[in-house]
Design a protein around this motif. Structure first.
Motif, PDB file in Angstrom:
ATOM      1  N   VAL A 140      40.987   5.680 114.261  1.00  0.00           N
ATOM      2  CA  VAL A 140      41.520   6.221 113.011  1.00  0.00           C
ATOM      3  C   VAL A 140      42.257   5.102 112.282  1.00  0.00           C
ATOM      4  N   ASP A 141      42.073   5.017 110.945  1.00  0.00           N
ATOM      5  CA  ASP A 141      42.779   3.980 110.185  1.00  0.00           C
ATOM      6  C   ASP A 141      44.156   4.458 109.732  1.00  0.00           C
ATOM      7  N   GLU A 142      44.876   3.586 109.007  1.00  0.00           N
ATOM      8  CA  GLU A 142      46.249   3.882 108.602  1.00  0.00           C
ATOM      9  C   GLU A 142      46.361   4.988 107.563  1.00  0.00           C
ATOM     10  N   GLU A 143      45.239   5.374 106.967  1.00  0.00           N
ATOM     11  CA  GLU A 143      45.227   6.477 106.011  1.00  0.00           C
ATOM     12  C   GLU A 143      44.843   7.807 106.665  1.00  0.00           C
ATOM     13  N   GLY A 144      44.514   7.746 107.940  1.00  0.00           N
ATOM     14  CA  GLY A 144      44.127   8.955 108.649  1.00  0.00           C
ATOM     15  C   GLY A 144      42.639   9.239 108.617  1.00  0.00           C
ATOM     16  N   HIS A 145      41.841   8.279 108.167  1.00  0.00           N
ATOM     17  CA  HIS A 145      40.391   8.447 108.126  1.00  0.00           C
ATOM     18  C   HIS A 145      39.783   7.984 109.443  1.00  0.00           C
ATOM     19  N   VAL A 146      38.869   8.781 109.982  1.00  0.00           N
ATOM     20  CA  VAL A 146      38.187   8.355 111.203  1.00  0.00           C
ATOM     21  C   VAL A 146      37.199   7.248 110.858  1.00  0.00           C
ATOM     22  N   LEU A 147      37.110   6.293 111.747  1.00  0.00           N
ATOM     23  CA  LEU A 147      36.248   5.129 111.555  1.00  0.00           C
ATOM     24  C   LEU A 147      34.980   5.282 112.394  1.00  0.00           C
ATOM     25  N   PRO A 148      33.929   4.544 112.079  1.00  0.00           N
ATOM     26  CA  PRO A 148      32.691   4.640 112.854  1.00  0.00           C
ATOM     27  C   PRO A 148      32.744   3.811 114.139  1.00  0.00           C
ATOM     28  N   GLU A 149      33.912   3.745 114.746  1.00  0.00           N
ATOM     29  CA  GLU A 149      34.104   2.980 115.983  1.00  0.00           C
ATOM     30  C   GLU A 149      34.537   3.928 117.097  1.00  0.00           C
ATOM     31  N   TYR A 150      33.907   3.794 118.247  1.00  0.00           N
ATOM     32  CA  TYR A 150      34.218   4.634 119.399  1.00  0.00           C
ATOM     33  C   TYR A 150      34.618   3.775 120.583  1.00  0.00           C
ATOM     34  N   GLU A 151      35.374   4.375 121.493  1.00  0.00           N
ATOM     35  CA  GLU A 151      35.774   3.678 122.704  1.00  0.00           C
ATOM     36  C   GLU A 151      36.024   4.715 123.796  1.00  0.00           C
ATOM     37  N   VAL A 152      35.815   4.298 125.036  1.00  0.00           N
ATOM     38  CA  VAL A 152      36.150   5.139 126.182  1.00  0.00           C
ATOM     39  C   VAL A 152      37.460   4.630 126.749  1.00  0.00           C
ATOM     40  N   ALA A 153      38.375   5.568 127.053  1.00  0.00           N
ATOM     41  CA  ALA A 153      39.685   5.187 127.586  1.00  0.00           C
ATOM     42  C   ALA A 153      40.084   6.127 128.711  1.00  0.00           C
ATOM     43  N   ILE A 188      52.417  11.533 112.081  1.00  0.00           N
ATOM     44  CA  ILE A 188      52.349  10.153 111.593  1.00  0.00           C
ATOM     45  C   ILE A 188      52.775  10.169 110.131  1.00  0.00           C
ATOM     46  N   TYR A 189      53.748   9.337 109.811  1.00  0.00           N
ATOM     47  CA  TYR A 189      54.187   9.141 108.435  1.00  0.00           C
ATOM     48  C   TYR A 189      53.930   7.690 108.053  1.00  0.00           C
ATOM     49  N   VAL A 190      53.392   7.477 106.856  1.00  0.00           N
ATOM     50  CA  VAL A 190      53.217   6.143 106.307  1.00  0.00           C
ATOM     51  C   VAL A 190      53.842   6.156 104.917  1.00  0.00           C
ATOM     52  N   GLU A 191      54.859   5.315 104.725  1.00  0.00           N
ATOM     53  CA  GLU A 191      55.558   5.234 103.437  1.00  0.00           C
ATOM     54  C   GLU A 191      55.930   6.621 102.920  1.00  0.00           C
ATOM     55  N   ASP A 192      56.598   7.396 103.769  1.00  0.00           N
ATOM     56  CA  ASP A 192      57.097   8.736 103.426  1.00  0.00           C
ATOM     57  C   ASP A 192      56.010   9.767 103.132  1.00  0.00           C
ATOM     58  N   ARG A 193      54.757   9.447 103.494  1.00  0.00           N
ATOM     59  CA  ARG A 193      53.661  10.411 103.350  1.00  0.00           C
ATOM     60  C   ARG A 193      53.237  10.878 104.725  1.00  0.00           C
ATOM     61  N   LEU A 194      53.065  12.175 104.862  1.00  0.00           N
ATOM     62  CA  LEU A 194      52.574  12.723 106.123  1.00  0.00           C
ATOM     63  C   LEU A 194      51.072  12.466 106.200  1.00  0.00           C
ATOM     64  N   ILE A 195      50.657  11.682 107.189  1.00  0.00           N
ATOM     65  CA  ILE A 195      49.247  11.372 107.386  1.00  0.00           C
ATOM     66  C   ILE A 195      48.621  12.353 108.363  1.00  0.00           C
ATOM     67  N   TYR A 196      49.390  12.736 109.380  1.00  0.00           N
ATOM     68  CA  TYR A 196      48.870  13.636 110.408  1.00  0.00           C
ATOM     69  C   TYR A 196      49.998  14.469 110.990  1.00  0.00           C
ATOM     70  N   SER A 197      49.727  15.731 111.224  1.00  0.00           N
ATOM     71  CA  SER A 197      50.657  16.620 111.907  1.00  0.00           C
ATOM     72  C   SER A 197      49.854  17.507 112.867  1.00  0.00           C
ATOM     73  N   LYS A 198      50.161  17.394 114.141  1.00  0.00           N
ATOM     74  CA  LYS A 198      49.487  18.226 115.136  1.00  0.00           C
ATOM     75  C   LYS A 198      49.738  19.709 114.837  1.00  0.00           C
ATOM     76  N   LYS A 199      50.947  20.031 114.423  1.00  0.00           N
ATOM     77  CA  LYS A 199      51.308  21.409 114.091  1.00  0.00           C
ATOM     78  C   LYS A 199      50.435  21.956 112.971  1.00  0.00           C
ATOM     79  N   GLU A 200      50.205  21.143 111.921  1.00  0.00           N
ATOM     80  CA  GLU A 200      49.389  21.577 110.779  1.00  0.00           C
ATOM     81  C   GLU A 200      47.904  21.663 111.150  1.00  0.00           C
ATOM     82  N   GLN A 201      47.455  20.832 112.069  1.00  0.00           N
ATOM     83  CA  GLN A 201      46.046  20.811 112.461  1.00  0.00           C
ATOM     84  C   GLN A 201      45.617  22.132 113.104  1.00  0.00           C
ATOM     85  N   TYR A 202      46.521  22.759 113.855  1.00  0.00           N
ATOM     86  CA  TYR A 202      46.158  23.962 114.598  1.00  0.00           C
ATOM     87  C   TYR A 202      46.588  25.248 113.921  1.00  0.00           C
ATOM     88  N   ARG A 203      46.868  25.193 112.649  1.00  0.00           N
ATOM     89  CA  ARG A 203      47.211  26.411 111.899  1.00  0.00           C
ATOM     90  C   ARG A 203      45.978  27.138 111.460  1.00  0.00           C
TER      91      ARG A 203
END
Length: 100
Positions: A30-43, A85-100
């Motif tokens: 995921v990039d700094e704007e919250g966009h998923v990238l075409p890159e994958y990895e196993v971890a 995740i906040y970037v420059e006072d902008r909410l990029i991601y919220s787990k709470k909001e994702q599952y609403r």
């Protein structure tokens, strides 16, 4: 460290003995704007993350600094599940909001 989204799990019946019992996740970067990238990895999952959660990963030597991973052949390890995740006072991601 980098941000990623959990896309699935990886199951392997034949693997290095040091990886027995280690949960492996398929991650999409995921990039700094919250966009998923075409890159994958196993971890390796050290925190119990699930599909669609956003996580923080450590790579290379840092992945082997996680307790219990010192002797494992790992390139990446999930070390945190992200709540917000906040970037420059902008909410990029919220787990709470994702599952609403």
């Amino acid at each position: 460290m980098q941000i990623a989204k959990v896309r699935g799990t990886v199951v392997s019946t034949q693997k290095d003995p040091s990886l027995r019992g280690v949960k492996l996740l398929l991650l999409q970067m995921v990039d700094e704007e919250g966009h998923v990238l075409p890159e994958y990895e196993v971890a390796a999952d050290t925190v119990g993350a699930g599909v669609d959660e956003w996580v923080l990963i450590s790579r290379n030597g840092a992945a082997r600094q996680v307790l219990g991973n010192e002797q494992r052949p790992l390139d990446a390890a999930v070390v945190a599940i992200i709540d917000t995740i906040y970037v420059e006072d902008r909410l990029i991601y919220s787990k709470k909001e994702q599952y609403r």
